[in-house]
Design an enzyme around this catalytic site. Structure first.
Site, short mmCIF file in Angstrom:
data_model
loop_
_atom_site.label_atom_id
_atom_site.label_comp_id
_atom_site.label_asym_id
_atom_site.label_seq_id
_atom_site.Cartn_x
_atom_site.Cartn_y
_atom_site.Cartn_z
N TYR A 145 0.84 -1.21 0.00
CA TYR A 145 0.00 0.00 0.00
C TYR A 145 0.87 1.25 0.00
O TYR A 145 0.69 2.15 -0.82
CB TYR A 145 -0.93 -0.03 1.21
CG TYR A 145 -1.94 1.08 1.25
CD1 TYR A 145 -3.13 0.99 0.52
CD2 TYR A 145 -1.73 2.22 2.02
CE1 TYR A 145 -4.07 2.01 0.56
CE2 TYR A 145 -2.67 3.24 2.07
CZ TYR A 145 -3.84 3.13 1.34
OH TYR A 145 -4.77 4.14 1.37
N1 LIG Z 1 -10.05 5.28 4.68
C1 LIG Z 1 -8.84 5.77 4.90
O1 LIG Z 1 -8.38 5.87 6.07
C2 LIG Z 1 -8.00 6.28 3.76
C3 LIG Z 1 -6.94 7.15 4.05
C4 LIG Z 1 -6.16 7.63 3.02
C5 LIG Z 1 -6.47 7.29 1.72
N2 LIG Z 1 -7.51 6.46 1.44
C6 LIG Z 1 -7.78 6.14 0.06
O2 LIG Z 1 -9.05 6.64 -0.28
C7 LIG Z 1 -9.54 5.91 -1.41
C8 LIG Z 1 -11.01 5.60 -1.17
O3 LIG Z 1 -11.12 4.75 -0.05
P1 LIG Z 1 -12.26 4.95 1.04
O4 LIG Z 1 -11.59 5.21 2.32
O5 LIG Z 1 -13.27 5.90 0.54
O6 LIG Z 1 -12.83 3.46 1.17
P2 LIG Z 1 -13.88 2.63 0.32
O7 LIG Z 1 -15.25 3.13 0.55
O8 LIG Z 1 -13.62 1.21 0.65
O9 LIG Z 1 -13.49 2.95 -1.19
C9 LIG Z 1 -12.65 2.14 -1.97
C10 LIG Z 1 -13.30 2.09 -3.33
O10 LIG Z 1 -12.43 1.45 -4.27
C11 LIG Z 1 -13.21 0.65 -5.12
N3 LIG Z 1 -12.37 -0.38 -5.68
C12 LIG Z 1 -11.54 -1.23 -5.01
N4 LIG Z 1 -10.95 -2.06 -5.86
C13 LIG Z 1 -11.41 -1.74 -7.10
C14 LIG Z 1 -11.17 -2.24 -8.39
N5 LIG Z 1 -10.31 -3.26 -8.60
N6 LIG Z 1 -11.81 -1.67 -9.44
C15 LIG Z 1 -12.67 -0.65 -9.24
N7 LIG Z 1 -12.93 -0.12 -8.05
C16 LIG Z 1 -12.31 -0.66 -6.99
C17 LIG Z 1 -14.31 0.10 -4.22
O11 LIG Z 1 -15.47 -0.25 -4.96
P3 LIG Z 1 -15.84 -1.76 -5.36
O12 LIG Z 1 -15.53 -2.62 -4.16
O13 LIG Z 1 -17.28 -1.68 -5.69
O14 LIG Z 1 -14.99 -2.06 -6.53
C18 LIG Z 1 -14.60 1.29 -3.31
O15 LIG Z 1 -15.65 2.08 -3.82
C19 LIG Z 1 -8.64 4.69 -1.55
O16 LIG Z 1 -7.78 4.88 -2.67
C20 LIG Z 1 -7.83 4.67 -0.27
O17 LIG Z 1 -6.55 4.13 -0.48
C21 LIG Z 1 -8.30 5.96 2.43
#
Ligand SMILES: NC(=O)c1ccc[n+]([C@@H]2O[C@H](COP(=O)([O-])OP(=O)(O)OC[C@H]3O[C@@H](n4cnc5c(N)ncnc54)[C@H](OP(=O)(O)O)[C@@H]3O)[C@@H](O)[C@H]2O)c1
Length: 248
Positions: free
Chosen positions: A163
């Site tokens: 990651y």
């Molecule tokens: N939550 C945190 O603490 C945090 C902190 C910093 C950065 N981020 C980043 O923020 C971004 C969004 O995450 P989130 O926190 O909002 O969590 P989330 O709701 O789990 O969002 C992740 C999204 O990625 C999609 N996804 C995963 N694999 C995929 C694939 N192979 N093809 C297409 N879509 C895919 C998922 O949709 P499907 O499962 O429907 O495909 C989901 O909508 C991520 O890039 C994460 O690394 C999160």
């Protein structure tokens, strides 16, 4: 430029394509953009979640479309880009929020098959979407917001090997894009959020409880930051933003 793109030249409303748009940050970004007067396309693997986001965006006045795909599938990404341009005639912004982590994230417990999966989703995925949409971004003077991570800005020991490596690499992806495509009016932002209270946290080895989540960023906090970048004037580039919860 195809016919649809030419017909879109007079179209007033801007269009953003959000990956990961069915949940969490991507969903919040799509709804904030809709409320700000943008039309939206959302992608992810879960069609029902995308349809729900698209319906909620439509309630906020947007024309919205759900484009289910796996960002690891380059052909599907290219087909979705075609569908966006055929529907809207233009594409002004990408917000690349699709992402993956794994509970087994240390050198002494990770699996290389999962490592490859994380790279394909978090690094090759965003690159594929930008590659497919580059002609449209050039045409619109478009903006790309890459949802990276605090671990893409500085070492975050718990974030994981694969990651952290992919999120750090997104900084290079953004910088090369700005270096090479700035002359065509394309702008990209490496957005590095700290902890966000979303379902993403369920991928941690120790899943945070409600009390821990209460002090984190919300998806709406990040969406507000993204919207600031989307609405910046065409001559302004926001290269990198780090957004953190105050209490950690
Ligand atoms: N939550 C945190 O603490 C945090 C902190 C910093 C950065 N981020 C980043 O923020 C971004 C969004 O995450 P989130 O926190 O909002 O969590 P989330 O709701 O789990 O969002 C992740 C999204 O990625 C999609 N996804 C995963 N694999 C995929 C694939 N192979 N093809 C297409 N879509 C895919 C998922 O949709 P499907 O499962 O429907 O495909 C989901 O909508 C991520 O890039 C994460 O690394 C999160």
């Amino acid at each position: 430029m195809d016919t649809a793109s030419r017909s879109g030249a007079a179209r007033a409303r801007k269009v953003v394509w959000v990956t990961g748009g069915g949940s969490g940050t991507g969903r919040a970004v799509a709804l904030a953009a809709a409320a700000a007067g943008w039309d939206v396309a959302v992608s992810g693997r879960r069609a029902a979640a995308l349809e729900e986001t698209a319906a909620a965006a439509a309630e906020r006045g947007a024309a919205a479309m759900a484009l289910p795909l796996d960002v690891q599938d380059g052909s599907a990404v290219a087909a979705a880009r075609t569908a966006v341009v055929e529907r809207f005639g233009r594409l002004d912004a990408l917000v690349l929020a699709a992402g993956l982590n794994t509970p087994r994230r240390r050198w002494d417990d990770q699996e290389m098959a999962v490592f490859r999966d994380v790279v394909a989703t978090n690094l090759t995925g965003p690159a594929s979407v930008v590659d497919a949409a580059l002609p449209d971004l050039r045409a619109s003077g478009g903006v790309v917001v890459v949802i990276s991570s605090y671990s893409g800005w500085t070492l975050s020991p718990g974030a994981g090997v694969a990651y952290s490596a992919t999120k750090t690499a997104l900084g290079s992806l953004v910088r090369t894009l700005n270096d090479q495509e700035g002359r065509h009016g394309v702008r990209a932002c490496h957005l590095c959020p700290g902890d966000i209270a979303t379902d993403f946290l369920d991928q941690r080895p120790e899943v945070p409880d409600a009390a821990a989540r209460a002090s984190m960023l919300t998806a709406d906090d990040v969406a507000r930051t993204v919207q600031f970048v989307l609405d910046s004037p065409p001559h302004v580039r926001v290269d990198e933003l780090v957004v953190s919860p105050v209490r950690r």
